[in-house]
Motif scaffolding. Structure first.
Motif, PDB file in Angstrom:
ATOM      1  N   GLY A  50       0.816  -1.207   0.000  1.00 40.06           N
ATOM      2  CA  GLY A  50       0.000   0.000   0.000  1.00 40.06           C
ATOM      3  C   GLY A  50       0.847   1.252   0.000  1.00 40.06           C
ATOM      4  N   GLU A  51       1.896   1.277   0.811  1.00 38.44           N
ATOM      5  CA  GLU A  51       2.771   2.446   0.882  1.00 38.44           C
ATOM      6  C   GLU A  51       3.474   2.697  -0.442  1.00 38.44           C
ATOM      7  OE1 GLU A  51       4.853   5.705   2.735  1.00 38.44           O
ATOM      8  OE2 GLU A  51       2.940   4.686   3.007  1.00 38.44           O
ATOM      9  N   VAL A  52       3.938   1.632  -1.092  1.00 36.83           N
ATOM     10  CA  VAL A  52       4.634   1.801  -2.370  1.00 36.83           C
ATOM     11  C   VAL A  52       3.695   2.378  -3.423  1.00 36.83           C
ATOM     12  CG1 VAL A  52       5.776   0.575  -4.271  1.00 36.83           C
ATOM     13  CG2 VAL A  52       6.395   0.074  -1.906  1.00 36.83           C
ATOM     14  N   SER A  53       2.435   1.963  -3.420  1.00 36.36           N
ATOM     15  CA  SER A  53       1.498   2.527  -4.394  1.00 36.36           C
ATOM     16  C   SER A  53       1.305   4.026  -4.159  1.00 36.36           C
ATOM     17  CB  SER A  53       0.159   1.795  -4.349  1.00 36.36           C
ATOM     18  OG  SER A  53      -0.525   2.012  -3.136  1.00 36.36           O
ATOM     19  N   LYS A  54       1.297   4.442  -2.882  1.00 36.88           N
ATOM     20  CA  LYS A  54       1.172   5.867  -2.577  1.00 36.88           C
ATOM     21  C   LYS A  54       2.425   6.641  -2.977  1.00 36.88           C
ATOM     22  CE  LYS A  54      -1.838   4.910   1.384  1.00 36.88           C
ATOM     23  NZ  LYS A  54      -1.924   4.867   2.860  1.00 36.88           N
ATOM     24  N   LEU A  55       3.572   5.987  -2.898  1.00 35.40           N
ATOM     25  CA  LEU A  55       4.850   6.644  -3.205  1.00 35.40           C
ATOM     26  C   LEU A  55       5.232   6.535  -4.683  1.00 35.40           C
ATOM     27  CD1 LEU A  55       7.037   5.542  -0.148  1.00 35.40           C
ATOM     28  CD2 LEU A  55       6.196   7.840  -0.641  1.00 35.40           C
ATOM     29  N   LYS A  56       4.434   5.860  -5.487  1.00 35.35           N
ATOM     30  CA  LYS A  56       4.816   5.645  -6.883  1.00 35.35           C
ATOM     31  C   LYS A  56       5.169   6.945  -7.603  1.00 35.35           C
ATOM     32  CE  LYS A  56       3.549   3.321 -11.157  1.00 35.35           C
ATOM     33  NZ  LYS A  56       2.436   2.817 -11.979  1.00 35.35           N
ATOM     34  N   PRO A  57       4.426   8.055  -7.391  1.00 32.96           N
ATOM     35  CA  PRO A  57       4.835   9.308  -8.054  1.00 32.96           C
ATOM     36  C   PRO A  57       6.249   9.753  -7.666  1.00 32.96           C
ATOM     37  CG  PRO A  57       2.587   9.483  -7.257  1.00 32.96           C
ATOM     38  CD  PRO A  57       3.138   8.224  -6.678  1.00 32.96           C
ATOM     39  N   GLU A  58       6.653   9.488  -6.432  1.00 29.95           N
ATOM     40  CA  GLU A  58       8.009   9.854  -6.003  1.00 29.95           C
ATOM     41  C   GLU A  58       9.053   9.008  -6.725  1.00 29.95           C
ATOM     42  OE1 GLU A  58       9.073  12.353  -4.089  1.00 29.95           O
ATOM     43  OE2 GLU A  58       6.996  13.033  -4.094  1.00 29.95           O
ATOM     44  N   PHE A  59       8.767   7.732  -6.909  1.00 28.37           N
ATOM     45  CA  PHE A  59       9.684   6.888  -7.674  1.00 28.37           C
ATOM     46  C   PHE A  59       9.743   7.353  -9.127  1.00 28.37           C
ATOM     47  CE2 PHE A  59       8.762   3.968  -4.119  1.00 28.37           C
ATOM     48  CZ  PHE A  59      10.055   3.602  -3.779  1.00 28.37           C
ATOM     49  N   SER A  76      -4.244 -15.052  -7.192  1.00 29.58           N
ATOM     50  CA  SER A  76      -4.133 -14.763  -5.758  1.00 29.58           C
ATOM     51  C   SER A  76      -3.722 -13.315  -5.539  1.00 29.58           C
ATOM     52  CB  SER A  76      -3.119 -15.708  -5.103  1.00 29.58           C
ATOM     53  OG  SER A  76      -2.902 -15.363  -3.748  1.00 29.58           O
ATOM     54  N   HIS A  77      -2.777 -12.847  -6.354  1.00 27.73           N
ATOM     55  CA  HIS A  77      -2.337 -11.448  -6.258  1.00 27.73           C
ATOM     56  C   HIS A  77      -3.525 -10.494  -6.418  1.00 27.73           C
ATOM     57  CE1 HIS A  77       1.612 -12.933  -6.176  1.00 27.73           C
ATOM     58  NE2 HIS A  77       2.100 -12.490  -7.320  1.00 27.73           N
ATOM     59  N   LYS A  78      -4.391 -10.794  -7.382  1.00 31.36           N
ATOM     60  CA  LYS A  78      -5.517  -9.888  -7.649  1.00 31.36           C
ATOM     61  C   LYS A  78      -6.447  -9.800  -6.445  1.00 31.36           C
ATOM     62  CE  LYS A  78      -5.318 -10.585 -12.664  1.00 31.36           C
ATOM     63  NZ  LYS A  78      -5.972 -11.193 -13.856  1.00 31.36           N
ATOM     64  N   GLY A  79      -6.676 -10.932  -5.777  1.00 32.78           N
ATOM     65  CA  GLY A  79      -7.486 -10.911  -4.571  1.00 32.78           C
ATOM     66  C   GLY A  79      -6.830 -10.145  -3.447  1.00 32.78           C
ATOM     67  N   TRP A  80      -5.536 -10.349  -3.292  1.00 32.85           N
ATOM     68  CA  TRP A  80      -4.788  -9.641  -2.245  1.00 32.85           C
ATOM     69  C   TRP A  80      -4.789  -8.135  -2.513  1.00 32.85           C
ATOM     70  CZ3 TRP A  80       1.229  -9.615  -1.714  1.00 32.85           C
ATOM     71  CH2 TRP A  80       1.592  -9.065  -0.480  1.00 32.85           C
ATOM     72  N   ILE A  81      -4.645  -7.755  -3.782  1.00 33.91           N
ATOM     73  CA  ILE A  81      -4.653  -6.333  -4.132  1.00 33.91           C
ATOM     74  C   ILE A  81      -5.961  -5.680  -3.680  1.00 33.91           C
ATOM     75  CG2 ILE A  81      -4.817  -4.751  -6.113  1.00 33.91           C
ATOM     76  CD1 ILE A  81      -2.669  -6.551  -7.463  1.00 33.91           C
ATOM     77  N   GLY A  82      -7.063  -6.411  -3.805  1.00 34.42           N
ATOM     78  CA  GLY A  82      -8.334  -5.875  -3.318  1.00 34.42           C
ATOM     79  C   GLY A  82      -8.276  -5.554  -1.836  1.00 34.42           C
ATOM     80  N   ILE A  84      -5.489  -4.937  -0.114  1.00 35.49           N
ATOM     81  CA  ILE A  84      -4.536  -3.829   0.068  1.00 35.49           C
ATOM     82  C   ILE A  84      -5.226  -2.499  -0.203  1.00 35.49           C
ATOM     83  CG2 ILE A  84      -2.402  -2.774  -0.786  1.00 35.49           C
ATOM     84  CD1 ILE A  84      -1.542  -5.702  -1.562  1.00 35.49           C
ATOM     85  N   ASN A  85      -5.942  -2.440  -1.319  1.00 32.38           N
ATOM     86  CA  ASN A  85      -6.632  -1.193  -1.670  1.00 32.38           C
ATOM     87  C   ASN A  85      -7.631  -0.796  -0.583  1.00 32.38           C
ATOM     88  OD1 ASN A  85      -5.201  -1.210  -4.065  1.00 32.38           O
ATOM     89  ND2 ASN A  85      -6.908  -1.948  -5.296  1.00 32.38           N
ATOM     90  N   GLU A  86      -8.344  -1.794  -0.060  1.00 32.10           N
ATOM     91  CA  GLU A  86      -9.361  -1.509   0.948  1.00 32.10           C
ATOM     92  C   GLU A  86      -8.737  -1.060   2.266  1.00 32.10           C
ATOM     93  OE1 GLU A  86     -12.521  -3.971   3.748  1.00 32.10           O
ATOM     94  OE2 GLU A  86     -11.685  -4.937   1.960  1.00 32.10           O
ATOM     95  N   THR A  87      -7.758  -1.809   2.747  1.00 32.15           N
ATOM     96  CA  THR A  87      -7.229  -1.545   4.091  1.00 32.15           C
ATOM     97  C   THR A  87      -6.236  -0.405   4.132  1.00 32.15           C
ATOM     98  OG1 THR A  87      -5.439  -3.175   3.849  1.00 32.15           O
ATOM     99  CG2 THR A  87      -7.551  -3.964   4.752  1.00 32.15           C
ATOM    100  N   GLN A  88      -5.550  -0.140   3.028  1.00 26.15           N
ATOM    101  CA  GLN A  88      -4.510   0.893   3.009  1.00 26.15           C
ATOM    102  C   GLN A  88      -4.974   2.172   2.314  1.00 26.15           C
ATOM    103  OE1 GLN A  88      -1.737   0.097   4.850  1.00 26.15           O
ATOM    104  NE2 GLN A  88      -3.047  -1.705   5.202  1.00 26.15           N
TER     105      GLN A  88
END
Length: 211
Positions: A50-59, A76-82, A84-88
């Motif tokens: 979640g943090e990396v997705s928020k920081l992507k513009p900085e990268f 499995s990744h796609k389910g986990w991403i759901g 991550i998006n929800e909780t983060q």
């Protein structure tokens, strides 16, 4: 395989949540931050992705692409991403390698048998545009990674690649830097017109050249 700093990292073709990629083609002329995870649906890693997705513009400001790896499959990744998006409170916007056959884990030395022979360790690889390994940091499962530090190290690597300087302890972008010991002081004064502060013959500071 043990990758060491300065090694050319191996290429690979592998599935991700965004489709199959060939690493060199995907990386192009960018810097890359590749970070591995032991498995999907793990709590510490959920916060990290979640943090990396928020920081992507900085990268992106640093011409750096981000890519994660887990030994679970793309579905499995796609389910986990759901989750991550929800909780983060974010949207994961980068690929996660599905390394079910552990091909990439083995290529990059991500399996540490004494830690856990079945799981990848949580390593960060910083790779430059020439596909050279420039930094590795390996974390235990219980300690979340500090991605602000990863950004700081990319700033340092890009600065020191361009100028004959090094960055001192706790350096942040915009602060004074260390003049390379290979440059004589008189030459350094010409090379760094903002000034050279000679604390010791081997310890000389100058304002950051590109600021």
């Amino acid at each position: 395989m043990t990758l060491q700093l300065g090694d050319t990292v191996p290429n690979f073709t592998q599935a991700t949540n965004e489709g199959e990629i060939t690493f060199y083609d995907w990386a192009g002329d960018s810097w890359v931050v590749l970070f591995s995870h032991p498995a999907d649906y793990t709590p510490v890693c959920t916060t990290e992705l979640g943090e990396v997705s928020k920081l992507k513009p900085e990268f992106e400001k640093r011409n750096a692409k981000v890519i994660a790896l887990s030994v679970d499959g793309a579905e499995s990744h796609k389910g986990w991403i759901g989750d991550i998006n929800e909780t983060q409170n974010t949207t994961v916007n980068y690929p996660i390698i599905a390394d079910e056959d552990q091909k990439v884990s083995d290529l990059y030395g991500m399996i540490h048998p004494k830690a856990n022979a079945k799981l990848t360790v949580r390593t960060v690889f910083v790779i430059d545009p020439s596909k050279k390994l420039r930094l590795t940091i390996t974390y235990p499962p219980s300690t979340g990674r500090n991605f602000a530090e990863i950004l700081r190290t990319i700033d340092s690597l890009q600065l020191t690649d361009k100028y004959s300087v090094a960055t001192p302890v706790n350096w942040q972008d915009g602060e004074d830097v260390v003049v390379s010991p290979a440059i004589p002081t008189e030459e350094a004064k010409k090379k760094f017109p903002k000034g050279v502060n000679e604390i010791k013959s081997y310890l000389r500071m100058t304002p950051q050249p590109n600021k």
